[in-house]
Design a protein around this motif. Structure first.
Motif, PDB file in Angstrom:
ATOM      1  N   MET A   3       0.824  -1.202   0.000  1.00  0.00           N
ATOM      2  CA  MET A   3       0.000   0.000   0.000  1.00  0.00           C
ATOM      3  C   MET A   3       0.864   1.260   0.000  1.00  0.00           C
ATOM      4  O   MET A   3       0.564   2.234  -0.692  1.00  0.00           O
ATOM      5  CB  MET A   3      -0.933  -0.011   1.211  1.00  0.00           C
ATOM      6  CG  MET A   3      -2.044  -1.034   1.085  1.00  0.00           C
ATOM      7  SD  MET A   3      -3.083  -1.165   2.537  1.00  0.00           S
ATOM      8  CE  MET A   3      -3.744   0.467   2.652  1.00  0.00           C
ATOM      9  N   LEU A   4       1.961   1.246   0.742  1.00  0.00           N
ATOM     10  CA  LEU A   4       2.871   2.381   0.761  1.00  0.00           C
ATOM     11  C   LEU A   4       3.520   2.574  -0.605  1.00  0.00           C
ATOM     12  O   LEU A   4       3.647   3.699  -1.094  1.00  0.00           O
ATOM     13  CB  LEU A   4       3.939   2.189   1.837  1.00  0.00           C
ATOM     14  CG  LEU A   4       4.937   3.324   2.003  1.00  0.00           C
ATOM     15  CD1 LEU A   4       4.227   4.591   2.440  1.00  0.00           C
ATOM     16  CD2 LEU A   4       6.006   2.941   2.989  1.00  0.00           C
ATOM     17  N   PHE A  19       3.959   5.592  -5.648  1.00  0.00           N
ATOM     18  CA  PHE A  19       3.854   5.554  -7.110  1.00  0.00           C
ATOM     19  C   PHE A  19       2.803   6.543  -7.596  1.00  0.00           C
ATOM     20  O   PHE A  19       3.045   7.310  -8.533  1.00  0.00           O
ATOM     21  CB  PHE A  19       3.510   4.141  -7.576  1.00  0.00           C
ATOM     22  CG  PHE A  19       3.243   4.047  -9.058  1.00  0.00           C
ATOM     23  CD1 PHE A  19       4.286   4.106  -9.967  1.00  0.00           C
ATOM     24  CD2 PHE A  19       1.952   3.927  -9.528  1.00  0.00           C
ATOM     25  CE1 PHE A  19       4.048   4.037 -11.323  1.00  0.00           C
ATOM     26  CE2 PHE A  19       1.697   3.853 -10.877  1.00  0.00           C
ATOM     27  CZ  PHE A  19       2.750   3.902 -11.774  1.00  0.00           C
ATOM     28  N   HIS A  20       1.633   6.559  -6.995  1.00  0.00           N
ATOM     29  CA  HIS A  20       0.571   7.469  -7.420  1.00  0.00           C
ATOM     30  C   HIS A  20       0.960   8.917  -7.162  1.00  0.00           C
ATOM     31  O   HIS A  20       0.656   9.791  -7.965  1.00  0.00           O
ATOM     32  CB  HIS A  20      -0.731   7.127  -6.707  1.00  0.00           C
ATOM     33  CG  HIS A  20      -1.380   5.897  -7.240  1.00  0.00           C
ATOM     34  ND1 HIS A  20      -2.662   5.543  -6.942  1.00  0.00           N
ATOM     35  CD2 HIS A  20      -0.932   4.926  -8.070  1.00  0.00           C
ATOM     36  CE1 HIS A  20      -2.978   4.423  -7.561  1.00  0.00           C
ATOM     37  NE2 HIS A  20      -1.928   4.030  -8.247  1.00  0.00           N
ATOM     38  N   PHE A  21       1.620   9.187  -6.060  1.00  0.00           N
ATOM     39  CA  PHE A  21       2.045  10.544  -5.757  1.00  0.00           C
ATOM     40  C   PHE A  21       3.024  11.052  -6.808  1.00  0.00           C
ATOM     41  O   PHE A  21       2.891  12.151  -7.321  1.00  0.00           O
ATOM     42  CB  PHE A  21       2.681  10.596  -4.372  1.00  0.00           C
ATOM     43  CG  PHE A  21       3.138  11.962  -3.982  1.00  0.00           C
ATOM     44  CD1 PHE A  21       2.222  12.918  -3.581  1.00  0.00           C
ATOM     45  CD2 PHE A  21       4.482  12.304  -4.026  1.00  0.00           C
ATOM     46  CE1 PHE A  21       2.636  14.194  -3.229  1.00  0.00           C
ATOM     47  CE2 PHE A  21       4.904  13.569  -3.676  1.00  0.00           C
ATOM     48  CZ  PHE A  21       3.979  14.514  -3.277  1.00  0.00           C
ATOM     49  N   ILE A  22       3.992  10.225  -7.194  1.00  0.00           N
ATOM     50  CA  ILE A  22       4.985  10.618  -8.200  1.00  0.00           C
ATOM     51  C   ILE A  22       4.327  10.708  -9.572  1.00  0.00           C
ATOM     52  O   ILE A  22       4.529  11.662 -10.313  1.00  0.00           O
ATOM     53  CB  ILE A  22       6.170   9.629  -8.213  1.00  0.00           C
ATOM     54  CG1 ILE A  22       6.956   9.760  -6.921  1.00  0.00           C
ATOM     55  CG2 ILE A  22       7.065   9.869  -9.414  1.00  0.00           C
ATOM     56  CD1 ILE A  22       8.010   8.684  -6.749  1.00  0.00           C
ATOM     57  N   PHE A  23       3.506   9.718  -9.919  1.00  0.00           N
ATOM     58  CA  PHE A  23       2.893   9.665 -11.242  1.00  0.00           C
ATOM     59  C   PHE A  23       1.958  10.844 -11.475  1.00  0.00           C
ATOM     60  O   PHE A  23       2.005  11.491 -12.508  1.00  0.00           O
ATOM     61  CB  PHE A  23       2.137   8.346 -11.403  1.00  0.00           C
ATOM     62  CG  PHE A  23       1.476   8.184 -12.740  1.00  0.00           C
ATOM     63  CD1 PHE A  23       2.222   7.948 -13.881  1.00  0.00           C
ATOM     64  CD2 PHE A  23       0.108   8.283 -12.856  1.00  0.00           C
ATOM     65  CE1 PHE A  23       1.619   7.810 -15.108  1.00  0.00           C
ATOM     66  CE2 PHE A  23      -0.508   8.139 -14.076  1.00  0.00           C
ATOM     67  CZ  PHE A  23       0.250   7.897 -15.198  1.00  0.00           C
ATOM     68  N   PHE A  24       1.109  11.153 -10.522  1.00  0.00           N
ATOM     69  CA  PHE A  24       0.123  12.208 -10.723  1.00  0.00           C
ATOM     70  C   PHE A  24       0.738  13.591 -10.626  1.00  0.00           C
ATOM     71  O   PHE A  24       0.136  14.563 -11.061  1.00  0.00           O
ATOM     72  CB  PHE A  24      -1.045  12.067  -9.749  1.00  0.00           C
ATOM     73  CG  PHE A  24      -1.937  10.905 -10.086  1.00  0.00           C
ATOM     74  CD1 PHE A  24      -2.521  10.812 -11.335  1.00  0.00           C
ATOM     75  CD2 PHE A  24      -2.180   9.909  -9.168  1.00  0.00           C
ATOM     76  CE1 PHE A  24      -3.330   9.750 -11.666  1.00  0.00           C
ATOM     77  CE2 PHE A  24      -2.998   8.844  -9.488  1.00  0.00           C
ATOM     78  CZ  PHE A  24      -3.567   8.760 -10.730  1.00  0.00           C
TER      79      PHE A  24
END
Length: 69
Positions: free
Chosen positions: A11-12, A17-22
């Motif tokens: 989950m971390l 990943f989502h924080f960097i990608f978005f």
């Protein structure tokens, strides 16, 4: 069933990943340079004016050599 710590790590990793990608991906480029600002003057009161702008892209796909058909 995977251990609890593995689920937390996954989950971390997804959160990072989502924080960097978005933060990197943008939906649309900034097109402000393509906007044409039409000035409005008070001396134009009572006039009806029409202005057309054309920003087409034309691609020439004509080939003058022999093509396989």
């Amino acid at each position: 069933m995977p251990p609890h710590s593995l689920i937390i790590k996954i989950m971390l990793l997804q959160y990072v990943f989502h924080f960097i990608f978005f933060n990197v991906v943008h939906a649309q480029y900034d097109n402000d340079a393509l906007k044409e600002i039409i000035p409005v003057d008070t001396s134009d009161a009572g006039w009806v004016k029409l202005r057309l702008s054309n920003d087409n892209f034309l691609k020439n796909n004509e080939y003058f050599n022999k093509q396989m058909t």
